[in-house]
Design a protein around this motif. Structure first.
Motif, PDB file in Angstrom:
ATOM      1  N   GLY A 105      27.797 109.074   9.763  1.00 35.92           N
ATOM      2  CA  GLY A 105      27.223 110.232  10.445  1.00 35.92           C
ATOM      3  C   GLY A 105      25.939 110.726   9.823  1.00 35.92           C
ATOM      4  N   LEU A 106      25.203 109.845   9.188  1.00 35.22           N
ATOM      5  CA  LEU A 106      24.010 110.277   8.457  1.00 35.22           C
ATOM      6  C   LEU A 106      22.721 109.960   9.221  1.00 35.22           C
ATOM      7  N   PHE A 107      22.672 108.787   9.782  1.00 39.05           N
ATOM      8  CA  PHE A 107      21.458 108.335  10.446  1.00 39.05           C
ATOM      9  C   PHE A 107      21.675 108.373  11.954  1.00 39.05           C
ATOM     10  N   ARG A 108      20.857 109.113  12.664  1.00 38.24           N
ATOM     11  CA  ARG A 108      21.129 109.361  14.085  1.00 38.24           C
ATOM     12  C   ARG A 108      19.977 108.942  14.972  1.00 38.24           C
TER      13      ARG A 108
END
Lengths: 165, 431
Positions: free
Chosen positions: B139-142
């Motif tokens: 859920g860090l890079f979007r």
């Protein structure tokens, strides 16, 4: 499941940091580590999710200070890994509330925990290896690495901004 | 992004500290963070390729009726470890059940579904956009995408139950209908007597008149009933839209206009609608259910308009309406509107004013005091004088206190007036 993992990570990080300081007879810092863990736990119980980021920074600062004061490296590293996992799991718990069904939440949780477990274990092992293996670096190489780190950071930020829109 | 920066800063802080102090311990502490960031970047998602379908249980509903919205998001690209979808709600709609956003892992060809229920007040609502955010498992890079997806929901104004209304315009159409045509012929109401002509039905012979004239026969004539042109004018000026709490006088006027148009159309009349407010919203005259739908749509869209040009009724475009037709105006009535309405009547239109009473509407919101009593008396006096002036000019006026049924107000006003052939002459007490 993820909430259990969060509590486990929190106990692990606080315990590791406190134990590391305790081994070096630094009782005030050990108490501070336990207090920080308690504060994080209290904030989680009260649903104050915004506390996660400052707590992560605080725990990493405690681990870094521990190395400065000569606390056990492996335990400090465990503290950093645990804090990172606790911070990640707290964010996951927030996101899971939006899953449309319990099954969807379980699927997300399973993939996430597997990925986090792997990354944390690898990170800890890599850190442990770095603590054990000694490599002599020339000053010029050190400066080069520093420059590389700074330019890498700015490049990374630019890339993320571009990609994230 | 925020989380990524936080971790990156922490990792780089430790790395730089380690390099500056020439200490491998600090470098080692940075490694879990670096690995976490690297894993997130390396396994980050591609831009999501999605096929999205939104279905509404109804596109046209009555006020406060729940509408179920289903959104189906199919992943046509690479598997997405985390997909966050948010269907942006149109402003003014209330979410009653379910959630308009969801999070899930969607494999290639997999579907993520949203189901929620909304309701809203009268109006036209448009869905325009759906936001999708794909991220890695950590859920860090979007990667975000805004997807255009248009849908409309029309919440129609509710009407009041109305009995059949009798109107008497100067001119009617050729087709049979409910409006007395001021012409002798087949009908129900007695109209006059004329000399018998071969072909007249024997049962129409007026024996009483024929008995008075031994050498001639006379036939009774009845008033023909035909359809008429009805022009409905809704006063949607800002000053007509009084508010008391969450109630609006304009809403009552809109509901009245909806009921009147429905009643006139059901009788077979040709009805047009002019909404006089922000601009001139003109619904061309027509017949039947389609016209009813057009008028309801126009009324659903109506908003109070604050236009300097249309502040008074001076710019009422009377040429929109056929000469000598029936005009029905729904307006609270202000003093400066009276001359305009009288001019309309002078041009030969049959004018009916349905006036939601603003004084009765506002009175409950004003705290009781001696000044209130005096102010209400003055306001009432003024209103009665305006209504009297209109009635003297031959305009039918329905003075409607909105807490009473419209049907009752219409029939008590028009029932009395119908005996006087649409010309109001009765006197009202001033207090």
């Amino acid at each position: 499941m993820s909430i259990v993992a969060f509590w486990g990570s929190l106990i692990l990080t606080s315990g590791a940091l406190a134990l590391g300081y305790a081994f070096s007879q630094d009782w005030p810092m050990a108490a501070l580590a336990l207090l920080a863990g308690g504060g994080w736990a209290l904030a989680q119980r009260r649903g104050q999710a915004q506390i996660a980021a400052p707590m992560l920074v605080g725990h990493i600062a405690l681990a870094a200070l521990g190395r400065w004061f000569g606390a056990n490296g492996a335990l400090m590293l465990l503290g950093v890994t645990g804090a990172l996992a606790a911070w990640d799991l707290q964010r996951l718990c927030e996101r899971l509330a939006y899953a449309p069904s319990a099954q969807a939440a379980r699927d997300l949780e399973r993939v996430h925990l597997a990925r986090l477990g792997l990354v944390s274990a690898l990170g800890y092992l890599a850190g442990l290896a770095a603590l054990i293996i000694q490599v002599r670096l020339h000053l010029a190489l050190l400066l080069l690495l520093g420059l590389f780190a700074i330019s890498g950071l700015s490049y990374g930020v630019r890339y993320i901004r571009r990609a994230g829109g | 992004m925020r989380h990524f920066l936080l971790l990156a800063l922490l990792a780089y802080g430790l790395l730089l500290l380690g390099l500056a102090a020439v200490s491998r311990e600090w470098l080692a502490l940075a490694l879990p963070l670096v690995l976490y960031l690297t894993a997130s970047l390396a396994l980050g998602p591609e831009s999501p390729r999605l096929h999205i379908m939104r279905t509404l249980s109804a596109h046209r509903v009555a006020q406060d009726t729940p509408v179920t919205v289903r959104v189906s998001v199919t992943n046509q690209g690479a598997p997405l470890e985390e997909l966050w979808v948010e269907d942006l709600l149109p402003e003014g709609l209330e979410l009653r059940d379910g959630q308009n956003h969801a999070l899930g892992a969607v494999p290639t060809g997999g579907v993520l579904e949203l189901c929620y229920t909304v309701s809203g007040a009268r109006g036209e609502y448009a869905w325009n956009e759906l936001r999708a955010t794909a991220s890695d498992a950590l859920g860090l890079f979007r990667r975000r995408r805004a997807i255009s997806l248009h849908d409309r929901l029309l919440v129609l104004p509710g009407g009041f139950p109305l009995h059949r209304l009798s109107i008497r315009p100067q001119r009617t159409h050729g087709f049979a209908g409910p409006a007395p045509a001021r012409l002798g012929g087949p009908g129900v109401e007695f109209y006059g007597v004329r000399e018998y002509q071969p072909g007249d039905p024997l049962r129409w012979i007026n024996w009483r008149a024929s008995a008075r004239h031994p050498r001639a026969l006379f036939t009774s004539e009845f008033e023909q009933e035909r359809i008429a042109d009805v022009g409905l004018i809704l006063d949607a000026r800002k000053r007509s839209a009084l508010h008391v709490g969450d109630q609006s006088l304009l809403e009552h006027a809109i509901r009245a206009a909806a009921s009147l148009s429905e009643s006139f159309l059901q009788d077979g009349n040709r009805v047009g609608l002019l909404i006089y407010g922000w601009f001139l919203d003109w619904t061309f005259p027509g017949y039947g259910k389609e016209q009813s739908e057009r008028i309801l749509r126009a009324l659903a869209r109506t908003r109070a308009g604050d236009s300097i040009v249309f502040e008074t009724l001076d710019y009422l475009p009377v040429r929109f309406f056929p000469p000598r037709s029936q005009i029905v105006i729904v307006s609270p009535l202000f003093g400066d509107d009276v001359p305009t309405l009288i001019r309309l009547r002078a041009r030969g239109y049959s004018v009916l004013l349905v006036s939601p009473d603003p004084i009765a509407f506002e009175i409950s919101s004003i705290p009781a005091s001696a000044e209130k009593v005096l102010a209400v008396r003055i306001a009432r006096l003024e209103r009665v004088l305006h209504i009297r002036a209109l009635r003297r000019a031959g305009i039918q006026v329905v003075d409607w206190a909105v807490d009473k049924p419209l049907d009752q107000a219409m029939h008590s006003a028009l029932g009395r007036l119908s005996h006087l052939h649409g010309v109001a002459l009765q006197q009202e007490p001033l207090t």
